[in-house]
Design an enzyme around this catalytic site. Sequence first.
Site, PDB file in Angstrom:
ATOM      1  N   SER A   1      29.474 -39.603 -31.661  1.00  0.00           N
ATOM      2  CA  SER A   1      30.512 -39.127 -30.780  1.00  0.00           C
ATOM      3  C   SER A   1      31.286 -37.936 -31.333  1.00  0.00           C
ATOM      4  O   SER A   1      31.976 -37.252 -30.561  1.00  0.00           O
ATOM      5  CB  SER A   1      31.499 -40.259 -30.467  1.00  0.00           C
ATOM      6  OG  SER A   1      32.186 -40.647 -31.644  1.00  0.00           O
TER       7      SER A   1
ATOM      8  N   SER B   1      28.807 -42.152 -35.712  1.00  0.00           N
ATOM      9  CA  SER B   1      29.353 -40.948 -35.083  1.00  0.00           C
ATOM     10  C   SER B   1      29.711 -39.778 -35.992  1.00  0.00           C
ATOM     11  O   SER B   1      30.052 -38.711 -35.493  1.00  0.00           O
ATOM     12  CB  SER B   1      30.580 -41.308 -34.257  1.00  0.00           C
ATOM     13  OG  SER B   1      30.167 -41.853 -33.044  1.00  0.00           O
TER      14      SER B   1
ATOM     15  N   LYS C   1      38.944 -34.099 -34.823  1.00  0.00           N
ATOM     16  CA  LYS C   1      38.368 -34.792 -33.673  1.00  0.00           C
ATOM     17  C   LYS C   1      39.521 -35.274 -32.793  1.00  0.00           C
ATOM     18  O   LYS C   1      40.530 -35.762 -33.307  1.00  0.00           O
ATOM     19  CB  LYS C   1      37.537 -35.983 -34.162  1.00  0.00           C
ATOM     20  CG  LYS C   1      36.841 -36.760 -33.063  1.00  0.00           C
ATOM     21  CD  LYS C   1      35.978 -37.889 -33.644  1.00  0.00           C
ATOM     22  CE  LYS C   1      35.201 -38.624 -32.568  1.00  0.00           C
ATOM     23  NZ  LYS C   1      34.339 -39.694 -33.133  1.00  0.00           N
TER      24      LYS C   1
HETATM   25  N1  GLN Z   1      26.598 -44.187 -30.690  1.00  0.00           N
HETATM   26  C1  GLN Z   1      27.386 -45.337 -31.053  1.00  0.00           C
HETATM   27  C2  GLN Z   1      28.128 -45.842 -29.842  1.00  0.00           C
HETATM   28  O1  GLN Z   1      27.925 -45.317 -28.809  1.00  0.00           O
HETATM   29  C3  GLN Z   1      28.323 -45.008 -32.175  1.00  0.00           C
HETATM   30  C4  GLN Z   1      29.609 -44.382 -31.741  1.00  0.00           C
HETATM   31  C5  GLN Z   1      30.572 -44.177 -32.877  1.00  0.00           C
HETATM   32  O2  GLN Z   1      30.216 -44.287 -34.058  1.00  0.00           O
HETATM   33  N2  GLN Z   1      31.809 -43.906 -32.538  1.00  0.00           N
HETATM   34  O3  GLN Z   1      28.885 -46.760 -29.900  1.00  0.00           O
END
Ligand code: GLN
Length: 506
Positions: A160, A184, A85
């Site tokens: 994400s 994420s 990532k």
């Molecule tokens: N969807 C969540 C957010 O927007 C989680 C994102 C994540 O785990 N990095 O913060």
Amino acid sequence: MNASTTIVKPHDLTLAQTSHQLTTGAVSSVALTRHALDRIAAHQNLGAFLHVDADGALALAAASDQRRASGQARGPLDGVPIAHKDIFVTQDQPTTAASKMLEGYVSPFDATVVARLKSAGTVSLGKLNCDEFAMGGANENSAYQLARNPWALDRIPGGSSGGSAVAVAARLVAGATGTDTGGSIRQPAALTGITGIKPTYGRCSRYGMIAFASSLDQAGPLARTAEDCALLLQAMSGFDERDATSAQQAVPDFVTGLHAVRAGATAEQPLKGLRVGVPTEFFGKGVAADVLEATRQALAQLQALGATLVDVSLPHTELSIPVYYIIAPAEASSNLSRFDGVKFGHRAKHYTDLADMYKKTRAEGFGPEVKRRIMIGAYVLSHGYYDAYYLQAQKLRRMIADDFQSAFQHCDVIAGPVAPTVARQIAGDSGHQADPLAEYLADIFTLPASLAGLPGMSVPAGFGEHGLPVGLQLIGNYWQEGTLLHTAHAFQQTTDWHQRTPSSLA
Ligand code: GLN
């Protein structure tokens, strides 16, 4: 050739199978790497990669083949192509966090997770798309490109870690790294039909993982099977003196643990004695009928494998949304203050004085969701509002964690849905913008474990509307990743959801 012989293509192999082939010499790392590079090039439309490093990957692969040729004992990940990532810093490849703010940035060092996987012999093919600074759940906040769900190209892959999920689901790589702050890893794994695990907070070092919300951020693997996740997590885990929040906790042998025999278990009932907690709050209104149906079927399968289902309650589940969306932006507003155009990253070309340089740099470099979070974060931390929002959220965070400890008095793992629906359509395709609030609400089932710092996993559990994948979430108590992986592995021995692949991708 025997009529029943099927030719297995390298990309159809799991990471464990690939590893076996490398050990027997049936395939070389260079051949695997070339094949993966071709496949990545052929599927650029999926938007999985932000950067492909063909030369670097082939050099690492050749070095791995050389090690084997010289008779060195082979570790399980040696020569296996993977990708990271783009939130992990890497010294051989650029790192952007999918933000214009870091366009062209190359780190002087590797993140610990990257360094560990590198010293385990993995071949990094490049950097994977994600939401900008890991903020989002659809990969629509990447400043560079959309990522598309291999099961339906007009749908989001989740986020994400969207690029990681797409790369694995499309079999461009057998495994990838991701990060999970509020879901994420688990949510994109669920929406693309693959397996992913967020370990206990502190299990993997955060050193070199670009910080979003430091008290929540954790690294973890995404792969097709629990076994592959175990192999990757093994190499990623462990104390790191460069991360003050990394834990001194011993790392068990996750791979051997997959085959551990529970007391009283039988071959047919490997999960005998396992108490699976089913939280009422995860099965209420708001969960789509198709997701509920697949989740219930998966619970029945766990039961068939010998597990006992126990009703439990996580009464503060709903509060995890306001609590997370106060704490995460508060930490983000502080973490992202380092992007000011002075030391690294983007700097505005035209400005009058220092303050103007900061303002223009940040206005140009950050995308709308990142700006929204910085503003919310600065607001909840500001004088006069701190007690009402930030402090209150911290107190509720403790209650959410306590709910889990009460539930774990009665069960060994907790099971439920990962996301309330299957993957939605990509908003931009129709000229619409996703509604930020609706996006936040969809995180309801992944946020509680994040706020509590508990390990959570997503396991392919069937298909819902439009033939789109559904994930089963397993949540364990602190340091119980082994229990999650063992449970998921047993489930995958008697189900084939994790083996299904999108029919459009041969
Ligand atoms: N969807 C969540 C957010 O927007 C989680 C994102 C994540 O785990 N990095 O913060």
